[in-house]
Design an enzyme around this catalytic site. Structure first.
Site, PDB file in Angstrom:
ATOM      1  N   LYS A  51      43.549  41.742  39.804  1.00  0.00           N
ATOM      2  CA  LYS A  51      44.216  41.362  38.727  1.00  0.00           C
ATOM      3  C   LYS A  51      43.071  40.050  38.049  1.00  0.00           C
ATOM      4  CE  LYS A  51      47.605  44.566  38.106  1.00  0.00           C
ATOM      5  NZ  LYS A  51      48.806  44.907  38.441  1.00  0.00           N
ATOM      6  N   GLN A  96      54.360  42.381  38.982  1.00  0.00           N
ATOM      7  CA  GLN A  96      54.431  43.347  40.024  1.00  0.00           C
ATOM      8  C   GLN A  96      55.869  44.050  40.387  1.00  0.00           C
ATOM      9  OE1 GLN A  96      50.942  43.878  39.737  1.00  0.00           O
ATOM     10  NE2 GLN A  96      51.161  45.120  41.138  1.00  0.00           N
ATOM     11  N   ASP A 119      52.357  45.915  30.642  1.00  0.00           N
ATOM     12  CA  ASP A 119      51.759  47.259  31.677  1.00  0.00           C
ATOM     13  C   ASP A 119      52.511  48.677  30.836  1.00  0.00           C
ATOM     14  OD1 ASP A 119      51.228  47.494  34.410  1.00  0.00           O
ATOM     15  OD2 ASP A 119      52.750  45.406  34.320  1.00  0.00           O
TER      16      ASP A 119
HETATM   17  N1  GUN Z   1      52.364  48.250  40.613  1.00  0.00           N
HETATM   18  C1  GUN Z   1      51.809  49.291  41.073  1.00  0.00           C
HETATM   19  N2  GUN Z   1      51.225  49.746  39.911  1.00  0.00           N
HETATM   20  C2  GUN Z   1      51.707  49.026  38.787  1.00  0.00           C
HETATM   21  C3  GUN Z   1      51.337  49.131  37.883  1.00  0.00           C
HETATM   22  O1  GUN Z   1      50.506  49.405  37.245  1.00  0.00           O
HETATM   23  N3  GUN Z   1      51.656  48.010  37.343  1.00  0.00           N
HETATM   24  C4  GUN Z   1      52.798  46.792  37.992  1.00  0.00           C
HETATM   25  N4  GUN Z   1      53.233  45.719  37.652  1.00  0.00           N
HETATM   26  N5  GUN Z   1      53.363  47.163  39.079  1.00  0.00           N
HETATM   27  C5  GUN Z   1      52.747  47.772  39.417  1.00  0.00           C
END
Ligand code: GUN
Length: 288
Positions: A51, A96, A119
């Site tokens: 990211k 996350q 998200d």
């Molecule tokens: N952990 C696994 N997939 C995701 C996601 O799409 N967003 C976040 N914040 N954590 C994750």
């Protein structure tokens, strides 16, 4: 057999995102994403690095806030989110997952301001998914639907079977597929579902999100079905790690109409969906 190629679609989508980010920068706003990381999970570290790298390539400002998973408290994380929520220079916030067991992930999701919730995990934004149209959508379901739309897979009246009822994939995806723009007939299966094989065999479109390597073979697939494989697992082959999906690709490839690969399917698209959400939250916060 058609391959639903997420890598090439992501490359196309990247151009569109780049233009939008550049337009915002030209108008004087550089989108800014803040990522909170409070676990020591290897996979999360990779996702977060991806990211951050994507943001850097797109000239997006990104900042990582790392917490010690053992000593972090609920209060610490909520306090950090409160500060970011009111900071005008922050356009997107994500925490996350997974979070350490002593942290309530639902409370964390609810604390992120809906207008900065890239998200789409805040309950207000999740609730909006009941509506036909929303500004924000969770990244993985959005990537799955973008892939299906790109290959013009018509979902109207089709039986779509999702395996997995997570908050990140299964549940929001079901709501999005029920929208009138998709018109799918949706079944959601999970670990306690009975007759999984029979249900899968009835699927025109099968979307497994289990995380069990090569779990589904030809016994689960209706001939000419479309398969979007969301599972990602690592298995050991000889002395190497191999990334696999939930579907045993080689055993079903001659049976299906279309299938996504792992890696190279949904994964490459999800990060662009995140940036797409960031562009939207940035516009929402800066347009007067
Ligand atoms: N952990 C696994 N997939 C995701 C996601 O799409 N967003 C976040 N914040 N954590 C994750």
């Amino acid at each position: 057999m058609l391959i639903l190629d997420g890598t090439s679609l992501a490359a196309k989508f990247k151009g569109k995102i780049e233009d939008e980010v550049n337009a915002l920068i030209k108008k004087g706003t550089t989108p800014s994403l803040h990522i909170l990381l409070a676990n020591a999970d290897d996979a999360s570290a990779i996702y977060v690095r991806n990211k951050l790298n994507t943001c850097e390539k797109l000239s997006i400002r990104a900042k990582l806030h790392k917490f010690n998973p053992e000593s972090i408290t609920q209060e610490d994380i909520l306090q950090k989110i409160s500060l970011l929520n009111v900071d005008e220079n922050v356009h997107g916030i994500l925490c996350q997952l997974p979070l350490p067991k002593h942290i309530n992930a639902d409370m964390v999701a609810a604390a992120i301001a809906p207008k900065k919730d890239v998200d789409c995990f805040n309950p207000f934004n999740i609730g909006q998914l009941f509506n036909e149209e929303t500004l924000l959508e969770p990244c993985t379901p959005k990537a799955i639907i973008a892939l299906l739309h790109h290959y013009q897979i018509d979902l109207t009246g089709k039986r779509v079977v999702i395996i997995g009822r997570s908050k990140i994939v299964g549940k929001p995806l079901a709501l999005m597929l029920l929208r009138k723009q998709n018109n799918a007939t949706v079944t959601v299966c999970h670990s306690r579902s009975k007759n999984l094989k029979e249900i899968c065999l009835s699927a025109d479109v099968l979307i497994p999100a289990l995380g069990k390597a090569n779990f589904l073979n030809e016994d689960y697939i209706k001939p000419e079905a479309v398969v979007v494989d969301v599972g990602i697992s690592k298995i050991r082959v000889g002395d190497k790690n191999k990334t696999c999906g939930d579907v045993d690709f080689n055993r079903v490839k001659d049976l299906v109409f279309a299938i996504s690969k792992v890696p190279g399917g949904v994964g490459p698209m999800t990060i662009h969906m995140l940036i797409d959400n960031l562009v939207k939250t940035t516009k929402m916060q800066t347009q007067k």
